[in-house]
Design a protein around this motif. Structure first.
Motif, mmCIF file in Angstrom:
data_model
loop_
_atom_site.group_PDB
_atom_site.id
_atom_site.type_symbol
_atom_site.label_atom_id
_atom_site.label_comp_id
_atom_site.label_asym_id
_atom_site.label_seq_id
_atom_site.Cartn_x
_atom_site.Cartn_y
_atom_site.Cartn_z
ATOM 1 N N ARG A 1 0.836 -1.210 0.000
ATOM 2 C CA ARG A 1 0.000 0.000 0.000
ATOM 3 C C ARG A 1 0.866 1.253 0.000
ATOM 4 O O ARG A 1 0.538 2.247 -0.648
ATOM 5 N N ARG B 1 -13.900 14.057 2.560
ATOM 6 C CA ARG B 1 -12.522 13.616 2.821
ATOM 7 C C ARG B 1 -11.736 13.452 1.530
ATOM 8 O O ARG B 1 -10.537 13.722 1.452
ATOM 9 N N LYS C 1 -2.566 6.644 1.237
ATOM 10 C CA LYS C 1 -2.465 7.070 2.634
ATOM 11 C C LYS C 1 -1.511 8.266 2.657
ATOM 12 O O LYS C 1 -0.322 8.119 2.946
ATOM 13 N N TYR D 1 -5.656 13.622 5.527
ATOM 14 C CA TYR D 1 -5.945 13.760 6.965
ATOM 15 C C TYR D 1 -6.077 15.236 7.313
ATOM 16 O O TYR D 1 -6.944 15.628 8.102
ATOM 17 N N GLU E 1 -16.332 6.262 4.638
ATOM 18 C CA GLU E 1 -15.506 5.773 5.757
ATOM 19 C C GLU E 1 -16.004 6.404 7.052
ATOM 20 O O GLU E 1 -16.794 7.351 7.021
ATOM 21 N N ALA F 1 -10.962 7.841 10.507
ATOM 22 C CA ALA F 1 -9.858 7.271 9.728
ATOM 23 C C ALA F 1 -9.961 5.747 9.754
ATOM 24 O O ALA F 1 -8.982 5.036 9.965
ATOM 25 N N GLY G 1 -8.313 -0.705 3.494
ATOM 26 C CA GLY G 1 -7.764 -1.080 4.805
ATOM 27 C C GLY G 1 -7.384 -2.549 4.875
ATOM 28 O O GLY G 1 -8.057 -3.414 4.308
ATOM 29 N N ILE G 2 -6.324 -2.802 5.617
ATOM 30 C CA ILE G 2 -5.865 -4.183 5.798
ATOM 31 C C ILE G 2 -6.756 -4.876 6.839
ATOM 32 O O ILE G 2 -7.040 -6.062 6.744
ATOM 33 N N THR G 3 -7.240 -4.098 7.796
ATOM 34 C CA THR G 3 -8.187 -4.660 8.771
ATOM 35 C C THR G 3 -9.510 -4.958 8.058
ATOM 36 O O THR G 3 -10.147 -5.988 8.323
ATOM 37 N N THR H 1 -6.223 -0.422 11.830
ATOM 38 C CA THR H 1 -5.115 -0.961 12.626
ATOM 39 C C THR H 1 -5.118 -0.405 14.046
ATOM 40 O O THR H 1 -4.935 -1.145 15.009
HETATM 41 N N1 PLP Z 1 -9.250 4.485 6.317
HETATM 42 C C1 PLP Z 1 -8.382 5.461 6.642
HETATM 43 C C2 PLP Z 1 -8.629 6.824 6.127
HETATM 44 C C3 PLP Z 1 -7.264 5.166 7.456
HETATM 45 O O1 PLP Z 1 -6.395 6.108 7.795
HETATM 46 C C4 PLP Z 1 -7.092 3.844 7.919
HETATM 47 C C5 PLP Z 1 -5.956 3.524 8.769
HETATM 48 O O2 PLP Z 1 -4.928 3.215 8.398
HETATM 49 C C6 PLP Z 1 -8.018 2.870 7.551
HETATM 50 C C7 PLP Z 1 -9.087 3.220 6.752
HETATM 51 C C8 PLP Z 1 -7.860 1.464 7.997
HETATM 52 O O3 PLP Z 1 -6.774 0.850 7.351
HETATM 53 P P1 PLP Z 1 -5.993 -0.338 8.021
HETATM 54 O O4 PLP Z 1 -7.012 -1.352 8.373
HETATM 55 O O5 PLP Z 1 -5.046 -0.804 6.994
HETATM 56 O O6 PLP Z 1 -5.314 0.226 9.208
#
Ligand code: PLP
Ligand code: COI
Length: 360
Positions: free
Chosen positions: A95, A187, A197, A202, A233, A236, A260-262, A304
């Motif tokens: 990413r 956003r 990212k 942000y 979303e 964040a 997102g990885i989560t 995360t």
């Molecule tokens: N969306 C945004 C805008 C984020 O900053 C994040 C955090 O990193 C996520 C989603 C979730 O991503 P991840 O699950 O990779 O942390």
């Protein structure tokens, strides 16, 4: 390909936090950090682990004027068997490179970047906290660093990794949060940088977040930047809903949502548990129709930092909806338990998501 890394250890190691329950998020930093420079002539060079401290930046540096910056967020965990592990770290590395491509910043060799992360975590392993719910947050970031003011893709860049022992991201922990649906600011926009990212996303989100906090909400639910109609979303974090037994989450196709990885891990777990999962557009009208007829069973954010964060209340245009009786819903709780169980090495990692770094 591995990058060469020189190591200069600190002469004055800091005291580790005595009370891990007060760690919070991103306030304490470890003894060392990684830095590497890039130039178009030399490529990535001079990889070094040095004592944690201020960076020296040219006052005209690109990042300070045009926001050429991307970052990642990932965690190292102290596992039940005493070892230290990372969770799907290659996903973060990939990413980071996708974000770099969007912002015309130089990409990193994937294996080389993973090696940098492993080397730094191993050196800082005593900083990985021991208490339940804690971890060592890694913040890799990469910025354009040309010493002049022309607006163009950079010729010089810097990659840095800092580490911070952390506890819960939200003061609420896994308790449900109050969320306001944002109908003024957006956003990210179609064709913009939402899927990357990058720091600018942000910065653009802060005003809405601040207004929401002033009104007593924890964060905002973002709507799309074109029609302000579709959910994107939450703060964040990515967002998921359980509607009439199905899991529904915004599709990534718009390019304005961070993959997102989560999110990816939750969807894989949910499918494995037999849930029907839909990645598609969800309008705010559909959401409130589901809230009104009782079919909106649960909602939660994924990321995360907080892992899974249930939404207890939603506010929109003067109306308030309580979800799941304001309690943590069973699916959000199960996802949290399973993911953190895998991360902390307490439950079987049948997907092979965790990666051994070193013994603790
Ligand atoms: N969306 C945004 C805008 C984020 O900053 C994040 C955090 O990193 C996520 C989603 C979730 O991503 P991840 O699950 O990779 O942390
Ligand atoms: C996350 O990890 O979920 C985040 O959004 C990190 C945040 C501090 C930018």
């Amino acid at each position: 390909m591995k990058y060469e890394i020189s190591v200069t250890k600190t002469a004055c190691p800091k005291e580790k936090p005595a009370d891990e329950s007060k760690l919070g998020f991103g306030k304490v930093f470890t003894d060392h950090m990684f830095i590497m420079d890039y130039s178009t002539d030399k490529g990535w060079h001079d990889g070094r682990i040095v004592p944690f401290g201020p960076l020296s930046i040219h006052p005209a540096s690109t990042v300070l004027h045009y926001g050429a910056e991307i970052f990642e967020g990932m965690k190292a965990y102290r596992r039940a068997d005493g070892s230290i592990g990372l969770f799907r770290p290659m996903e973060n590395v990939r990413r980071l490179n996708r974000s770099a491509e969007r912002l015309c910043l130089p990409e990193l060799d994937e294996e080389g970047c993973l090696d940098i992360l492993n080397t730094l975590v191993e050196l800082e392993k005593d900083w990985v906290p021991h208490s339940e719910g804690t971890s060592l947050y890694l913040r890799p970031y990469l910025f354009g660093n040309d010493p002049h003011l022309g607006v163009h893709a950079v010729k010089n860049a810097t990659f840095v990794v800092i580490c911070s022992p952390v506890g819960a991201y939200y003061a609420e922990g896994i308790n449900p949060v109050k969320i306001a649906i944002e109908s003024t600011d957006v956003r990210a926009v179609r064709g913009g940088t939402g899927y990357a990212k990058c720091g600018g996303n942000y910065a653009a989100s802060l005003r809405a977040g601040q207004r929401a906090e002033e009104k007593g909400y924890t964060q905002v639910l973002w709507l799309d930047g074109v029609e302000q109609k579709y959910i994107e979303e939450v703060g964040a974090m990515n967002v998921m809903f359980k509607i009439a037994g199905k899991i529904v989450t915004p599709s990534l196709a718009s390019g304005s949502i961070l993959p997102g990885i989560t999110r990816k891990s939750c969807l894989e777990l949910l499918k494995d548990w037999g849930f029907e999962v839909e990645e598609r557009k969800i309008s705010v009208d559909e959401l409130f129709a589901a809230a009104a007829d009782g079919s909106l069973e649960e909602a939660w954010g994924t990321g995360t930092a907080a892992v899974v964060s249930p939404i207890g209340q939603l506010f929109y245009q003067g109306n308030s909806y309580t979800l799941c009786g304001g309690e943590i819903g069973p699916v959000a709780q199960k996802l949290y338990d399973q993911l953190t169980g895998i991360q902390w090495g307490k439950v079987e990692d049948k997907f092979g998501w965790t990666q051994f770094v070193c013994n603790g």
